[in-house]
Scaffold this motif. Structure first.
Motif, PDB file in Angstrom:
ATOM      1  N   GLU A   1      24.008 -21.225 -26.616  1.00 21.65           N
ATOM      2  CA  GLU A   1      24.274 -20.439 -27.832  1.00 21.65           C
ATOM      3  C   GLU A   1      25.765 -20.409 -28.153  1.00 21.65           C
ATOM      4  O   GLU A   1      26.155 -20.462 -29.325  1.00 21.65           O
ATOM      5  CB  GLU A   1      23.747 -19.018 -27.667  1.00 21.65           C
ATOM      6  N   ILE A   2      26.599 -20.335 -27.109  1.00 21.80           N
ATOM      7  CA  ILE A   2      28.045 -20.378 -27.337  1.00 21.80           C
ATOM      8  C   ILE A   2      28.438 -21.716 -27.950  1.00 21.80           C
ATOM      9  O   ILE A   2      29.287 -21.783 -28.858  1.00 21.80           O
ATOM     10  CB  ILE A   2      28.800 -20.136 -26.013  1.00 21.80           C
ATOM     11  N   HIS A   3      27.780 -22.795 -27.489  1.00 17.98           N
ATOM     12  CA  HIS A   3      28.063 -24.115 -28.066  1.00 17.98           C
ATOM     13  C   HIS A   3      27.665 -24.159 -29.537  1.00 17.98           C
ATOM     14  O   HIS A   3      28.409 -24.677 -30.384  1.00 17.98           O
ATOM     15  CB  HIS A   3      27.310 -25.187 -27.275  1.00 17.98           C
ATOM     16  N   GLU A   4      26.481 -23.606 -29.868  1.00 16.89           N
ATOM     17  CA  GLU A   4      26.036 -23.582 -31.263  1.00 16.89           C
ATOM     18  C   GLU A   4      27.001 -22.776 -32.134  1.00 16.89           C
ATOM     19  O   GLU A   4      27.373 -23.208 -33.232  1.00 16.89           O
ATOM     20  CB  GLU A   4      24.631 -22.988 -31.345  1.00 16.89           C
ATOM     21  N   LEU A   5      27.408 -21.609 -31.630  1.00 21.86           N
ATOM     22  CA  LEU A   5      28.337 -20.777 -32.397  1.00 21.86           C
ATOM     23  C   LEU A   5      29.695 -21.470 -32.545  1.00 21.86           C
ATOM     24  O   LEU A   5      30.342 -21.364 -33.593  1.00 21.86           O
ATOM     25  CB  LEU A   5      28.504 -19.422 -31.714  1.00 21.86           C
ATOM     26  N   SER A   6      30.106 -22.178 -31.484  1.00 18.26           N
ATOM     27  CA  SER A   6      31.384 -22.900 -31.559  1.00 18.26           C
ATOM     28  C   SER A   6      31.329 -23.988 -32.617  1.00 18.26           C
ATOM     29  O   SER A   6      32.292 -24.197 -33.370  1.00 18.26           O
ATOM     30  CB  SER A   6      31.721 -23.507 -30.194  1.00 18.26           C
ATOM     31  N   VAL A   7      30.179 -24.686 -32.689  1.00 17.74           N
ATOM     32  CA  VAL A   7      30.029 -25.737 -33.689  1.00 17.74           C
ATOM     33  C   VAL A   7      30.016 -25.137 -35.095  1.00 17.74           C
ATOM     34  O   VAL A   7      30.642 -25.660 -36.024  1.00 17.74           O
ATOM     35  CB  VAL A   7      28.748 -26.549 -33.425  1.00 17.74           C
ATOM     36  N   ILE A   8      29.296 -24.020 -35.251  1.00 15.11           N
ATOM     37  CA  ILE A   8      29.196 -23.384 -36.568  1.00 15.11           C
ATOM     38  C   ILE A   8      30.568 -22.904 -37.052  1.00 15.11           C
ATOM     39  O   ILE A   8      30.911 -23.055 -38.231  1.00 15.11           O
ATOM     40  CB  ILE A   8      28.195 -22.213 -36.525  1.00 15.11           C
ATOM     41  N   MET A   9      31.364 -22.353 -36.114  1.00 15.60           N
ATOM     42  CA  MET A   9      32.659 -21.784 -36.506  1.00 15.60           C
ATOM     43  C   MET A   9      33.816 -22.719 -36.197  1.00 15.60           C
ATOM     44  O   MET A   9      34.982 -22.321 -36.297  1.00 15.60           O
ATOM     45  CB  MET A   9      32.857 -20.438 -35.799  1.00 15.60           C
ATOM     46  N   SER A  10      33.517 -23.978 -35.775  1.00 19.93           N
ATOM     47  CA  SER A  10      34.549 -24.989 -35.480  1.00 19.93           C
ATOM     48  C   SER A  10      35.530 -24.497 -34.426  1.00 19.93           C
ATOM     49  O   SER A  10      36.758 -24.554 -34.607  1.00 19.93           O
ATOM     50  CB  SER A  10      35.285 -25.388 -36.763  1.00 19.93           C
ATOM     51  N   LEU A  11      35.013 -23.990 -33.304  1.00 17.06           N
ATOM     52  CA  LEU A  11      35.835 -23.518 -32.196  1.00 17.06           C
ATOM     53  C   LEU A  11      35.804 -24.543 -31.058  1.00 17.06           C
ATOM     54  O   LEU A  11      34.916 -25.387 -30.993  1.00 17.06           O
ATOM     55  CB  LEU A  11      35.332 -22.160 -31.685  1.00 17.06           C
ATOM     56  N   ASN A  12      36.778 -24.459 -30.129  1.00 17.47           N
ATOM     57  CA  ASN A  12      36.865 -25.367 -28.980  1.00 17.47           C
ATOM     58  C   ASN A  12      35.949 -24.850 -27.883  1.00 17.47           C
ATOM     59  O   ASN A  12      36.277 -23.903 -27.162  1.00 17.47           O
ATOM     60  CB  ASN A  12      38.301 -25.459 -28.485  1.00 17.47           C
ATOM     61  N   PHE A  13      34.784 -25.491 -27.743  1.00 15.59           N
ATOM     62  CA  PHE A  13      33.776 -25.027 -26.791  1.00 15.59           C
ATOM     63  C   PHE A  13      34.283 -25.127 -25.357  1.00 15.59           C
ATOM     64  O   PHE A  13      34.112 -24.202 -24.550  1.00 15.59           O
ATOM     65  CB  PHE A  13      32.498 -25.846 -26.977  1.00 15.59           C
ATOM     66  N   LYS A  14      34.907 -26.261 -24.985  1.00 15.70           N
ATOM     67  CA  LYS A  14      35.355 -26.454 -23.600  1.00 15.70           C
ATOM     68  C   LYS A  14      36.418 -25.431 -23.214  1.00 15.70           C
ATOM     69  O   LYS A  14      36.425 -24.922 -22.085  1.00 15.70           O
ATOM     70  CB  LYS A  14      35.890 -27.872 -23.436  1.00 15.70           C
ATOM     71  N   MET A  15      37.289 -25.109 -24.133  1.00 17.55           N
ATOM     72  CA  MET A  15      38.322 -24.120 -23.835  1.00 17.55           C
ATOM     73  C   MET A  15      37.710 -22.742 -23.606  1.00 17.55           C
ATOM     74  O   MET A  15      38.112 -21.999 -22.694  1.00 17.55           O
ATOM     75  CB  MET A  15      39.338 -24.061 -24.974  1.00 17.55           C
ATOM     76  N   ILE A  16      36.712 -22.408 -24.414  1.00 11.69           N
ATOM     77  CA  ILE A  16      36.044 -21.107 -24.259  1.00 11.69           C
ATOM     78  C   ILE A  16      35.351 -21.029 -22.903  1.00 11.69           C
ATOM     79  O   ILE A  16      35.476 -20.029 -22.182  1.00 11.69           O
ATOM     80  CB  ILE A  16      35.026 -20.895 -25.398  1.00 11.69           C
ATOM     81  N   MET A  17      34.635 -22.094 -22.520  1.00 13.16           N
ATOM     82  CA  MET A  17      33.909 -22.078 -21.244  1.00 13.16           C
ATOM     83  C   MET A  17      34.866 -22.107 -20.065  1.00 13.16           C
ATOM     84  O   MET A  17      34.593 -21.496 -19.019  1.00 13.16           O
ATOM     85  CB  MET A  17      32.956 -23.269 -21.183  1.00 13.16           C
ATOM     86  N   ALA A  18      35.993 -22.818 -20.180  1.00 16.00           N
ATOM     87  CA  ALA A  18      36.965 -22.870 -19.085  1.00 16.00           C
ATOM     88  C   ALA A  18      37.565 -21.492 -18.830  1.00 16.00           C
ATOM     89  O   ALA A  18      37.887 -21.153 -17.681  1.00 16.00           O
ATOM     90  CB  ALA A  18      38.057 -23.874 -19.410  1.00 16.00           C
ATOM     91  N   GLU A  19      37.730 -20.691 -19.869  1.00 14.52           N
ATOM     92  CA  GLU A  19      38.254 -19.341 -19.687  1.00 14.52           C
ATOM     93  C   GLU A  19      37.273 -18.477 -18.904  1.00 14.52           C
ATOM     94  O   GLU A  19      37.678 -17.574 -18.169  1.00 14.52           O
ATOM     95  CB  GLU A  19      38.548 -18.705 -21.041  1.00 14.52           C
ATOM     96  N   ILE A  20      35.978 -18.745 -19.055  1.00 12.30           N
ATOM     97  CA  ILE A  20      34.965 -17.955 -18.347  1.00 12.30           C
ATOM     98  C   ILE A  20      34.847 -18.422 -16.898  1.00 12.30           C
ATOM     99  O   ILE A  20      34.893 -17.626 -15.963  1.00 12.30           O
ATOM    100  CB  ILE A  20      33.615 -18.063 -19.068  1.00 12.30           C
ATOM    101  N   HIS A  21      34.674 -19.736 -16.687  1.00  9.43           N
ATOM    102  CA  HIS A  21      34.564 -20.324 -15.342  1.00  9.43           C
ATOM    103  C   HIS A  21      34.834 -21.821 -15.475  1.00  9.43           C
ATOM    104  O   HIS A  21      34.216 -22.488 -16.300  1.00  9.43           O
ATOM    105  CB  HIS A  21      33.164 -20.091 -14.754  1.00  9.43           C
ATOM    106  N   PRO A  22      35.727 -22.362 -14.661  1.00  9.08           N
ATOM    107  CA  PRO A  22      36.063 -23.794 -14.811  1.00  9.08           C
ATOM    108  C   PRO A  22      34.867 -24.723 -14.670  1.00  9.08           C
ATOM    109  O   PRO A  22      34.800 -25.756 -15.342  1.00  9.08           O
ATOM    110  CB  PRO A  22      37.084 -24.022 -13.691  1.00  9.08           C
ATOM    111  N   LYS A  23      33.923 -24.385 -13.793  1.00  9.94           N
ATOM    112  CA  LYS A  23      32.784 -25.262 -13.576  1.00  9.94           C
ATOM    113  C   LYS A  23      31.818 -25.293 -14.757  1.00  9.94           C
ATOM    114  O   LYS A  23      30.982 -26.192 -14.851  1.00  9.94           O
ATOM    115  CB  LYS A  23      32.024 -24.859 -12.311  1.00  9.94           C
ATOM    116  N   LEU A  24      31.912 -24.323 -15.651  1.00  9.12           N
ATOM    117  CA  LEU A  24      31.018 -24.290 -16.808  1.00  9.12           C
ATOM    118  C   LEU A  24      31.342 -25.386 -17.811  1.00  9.12           C
ATOM    119  O   LEU A  24      30.527 -25.688 -18.681  1.00  9.12           O
ATOM    120  CB  LEU A  24      31.094 -22.930 -17.498  1.00  9.12           C
ATOM    121  N   VAL A  25      32.518 -25.982 -17.682  1.00  8.21           N
ATOM    122  CA  VAL A  25      32.904 -27.040 -18.615  1.00  8.21           C
ATOM    123  C   VAL A  25      32.155 -28.325 -18.296  1.00  8.21           C
ATOM    124  O   VAL A  25      31.899 -29.144 -19.185  1.00  8.21           O
ATOM    125  CB  VAL A  25      34.429 -27.272 -18.557  1.00  8.21           C
TER     126      VAL A  25
END
Length: 569
Positions: A191-215
């Motif tokens: 869902e974060i990926h979908e929202l990132s695509v909809i709002m043109s956000l950097n998905f990998k950067m968002i996930m790296a802030e939460i946990h590096p392995k999530l990238v």
């Protein structure tokens, strides 16, 4: 052979001892040892021999004790292993051995070896499960330390199948919990990926802030199922959802403003298409907004810039827009036949604009509200106006039919005569419906006036009064037709009586297709000016009726087309 071997060995030893003693006796004789010394030395030899035997006996006794102790330990270990494993049916059968100690040891040692192997395998199963359980617990608790076998404690006194099953059950529960957490992690990540695509956000950067392995790939997220990671994921997801909601609301507000400004300035459709991706949100829910980049910051900024541009353009075109609204208002009034002092209204409006003391946007809004109100009034009048239109059409047809029936050449073979005949047939059908049409219209007007508490005005006059005057005029007209037919009948009767007394008079033949009235164009009554029902038309009908009262002589006309004694006229 084995039982006689020690005995034969003892006899040989005795013979050897005696031989040695004889040799020692001979030596002592040669030396000349005294008897005391010889007894002393023999006593020493005897004591030394006894000591050797005693030591040997002690050693043998100790060996026996050691064998008994080892046997006891082995038996105890076997009992302990069997008790720890707790599943005697699946273990090698063990029975207390018989025979010598060495025979017992040789019998019991293979059993112990098998049991030790089974125990070690069982321990390995426990150890593997404990390591997996510890790893899952570390993942759930966000503990990044690796699990080593040395740090685990296995209770070797309880290695039963039941305990192993309970451990497996706990392991399955933890695996199930971890899978549920992993599903939640993947669901949040998706869902974060979908929202990132909809709002043109950097998905990998968002996930790296939460946990590096999530990238990384989804398979590497199995260790990212801890409470802290889930909390961060959930918090970030809620933040993105709220961000999406706010952006969507912002674009909806901007889209509404765009639509209002477009409508105000009558922007053509081709210019509006550039922002179709924004106005389409006005009727969309949040779940329907899924296209890539549709809620990007650049889209919002571009839309805001367009709104500001239109606002600036609106202020320069406001006077023109207000005048257009006035034109629209006057057109609505004209279409619904409501009286409006257009010239005075327009002067007041222009003076307000030129004075600069009024907010043009508010003035435009008030005019839009007034137009909406007038449209509503027009809609309430529509049903009656439709019937008025039918009545006017019927009255026009009746006027045309009257003129047509007064034309003496209507049956002549002139061009277009057959069309007039067909129109006359249709006109008679329409005219016959006039009484019921007017009656229904009067009922509707009365009901409308009772509901609204005001008269229904049509072209500055009361429609109800106009209809009643129309009925009166029509009845007078019918009465005039009846009197004309009666007068004509009397004239014909008088002419027949005179002809019987004086004889017939020769009449001159008229040329074919020549009207007695001298009007050669009267065969097409459509060329004449037709009066629609109005107060002026009705009053004119009264004047013609009154002027007919003073004429004693009625000109002879052709009444062949008139129905005889038709009550409907």
């Amino acid at each position: 052979m084995a039982s006689s071997s020690p005995l034969s060995l003892s006899k040989a030893s005795t013979t050897t001892c005696y031989s040695l003693l004889r040799q020692l006796q001979e030596i002592w004789d040669e030396i000349g040892e005294s008897g005391t010394e010889r007894d002393k030395m023999l006593y020493q030899l005897e004591q030394e021999c006894l000591g050797i035997y005693k030591r040997k006996v002690d050693e043998t006794r100790k060996q026996k004790a050691d064998l008994n102790q080892s046997l006891a330990k082995v038996e105890a270990e076997i009992v302990q292993i069997i008790a720890a494993l707790g599943d005697g049916d699946s273990l090698p059968r063990y029975e207390p051995p018989t025979g010598t100690l060495k025979q017992k040891m040789s019998t019991i040692s293979p059993v112990l070896k098998k049991l030790r192997l089974i125990k070690q395998n069982r321990i390995n199963e426990f150890l593997e499960l404990e390591m997996q359980i510890a790893q899952i617990r570390n993942d759930i608790s966000d503990n990044n330390q690796s699990v080593s076998p040395g740090g685990l404690h296995i209770d070797e006194s309880n290695l039963t199948i039941k305990s192993l099953g309970e451990l497996k059950f706990r392991f399955k529960e933890l695996v199930s919990e971890k899978n549920l957490r992993l599903q939640k992690v993947n669901s949040c990540a998706l869902e974060i990926h979908e929202l990132s695509v909809i709002m043109s956000l950097n998905f990998k950067m968002i996930m790296a802030e939460i946990h590096p392995k999530l990238v990384d790939a989804p398979d590497s997220r199995s260790s990212c199922v801890g409470n802290e990671t889930l909390t961060r994921l959930t918090s970030k997801l809620n933040t993105l959802r709220e961000d999406k909601h706010q952006r969507l609301q912002k674009l909806k507000e901007l889209g509404t403003m765009l639509t209002v400004l477009w409508n105000i300035m009558d922007t053509p459709p081709e210019e509006r298409k550039e922002f179709d991706h924004v106005t389409c949100f006005l009727s969309s829910s949040e779940d329907e907004v899924l296209s890539d980049g549709c809620l990007a910051s650049s889209v919002i900024e571009q839309t805001e810039a367009e709104v500001e541009r239109l606002k600036a353009l609106k202020s320069s075109k406001m006077k023109e827009l207000i005048i257009k609204r006035q034109d629209e208002l006057e057109e609505i009034y004209r279409m619904v036949h409501i009286d409006l002092d257009s010239e005075n209204e327009r002067k007041i409006l222009i003076s307000l604009i030129d004075s600069g003391n009024v907010n043009l946007s508010d003035l435009l809004s008030r005019m839009d509200e007034k137009i909406a109100t007038v449209r509503e009034v027009a809609q309430n009048r529509k049903d009656i106006l439709d019937k008025v239109e039918k009545w006017e059409h019927a009255a026009v047809e009746e006027s045309w039919l009257d003129d047509y029936e007064q034309d003496q050449n209507r049956y002549s073979a002139v061009k277009g005569a057959h069309k007039n005949l067909k129109r006359a047939e249709k006109a008679r059908l329409i005219v016959n419906k006039i009484p019921s049409l007017v009656e229904n219209l009067i009922l509707k007007v009365k009901a409308w006036e009772m509901e609204k508490g005001m008269p229904f005005l049509y072209n500055k006059a009361s429609l109800l009064q106009t209809l009643e005057e129309f009925n009166v005029s029509r009845r007078e007209k019918e009465e005039g037709k009846r009197k004309s037919r009666e007068q004509k009948r009397l004239q014909e009767q008088l002419a027949m009586e005179q002809e019987a007394i004086y004889g017939s008079k020769p009449t001159m033949k008229k040329p074919l297709n020549q009207s007695t009235s001298g009007n050669t164009n009267y065969g097409t009554p459509t060329n004449r000016r037709i009066m629609t029902p109005s107060r002026h038309a009705i009053s004119g009908g009264k004047e013609r009726k009154d002027s007919g009262k003073f004429g004693n002589v009625v000109p002879v006309v052709n009444y062949v087309a008139l129905p005889k004694d038709d009550p409907k006229g």
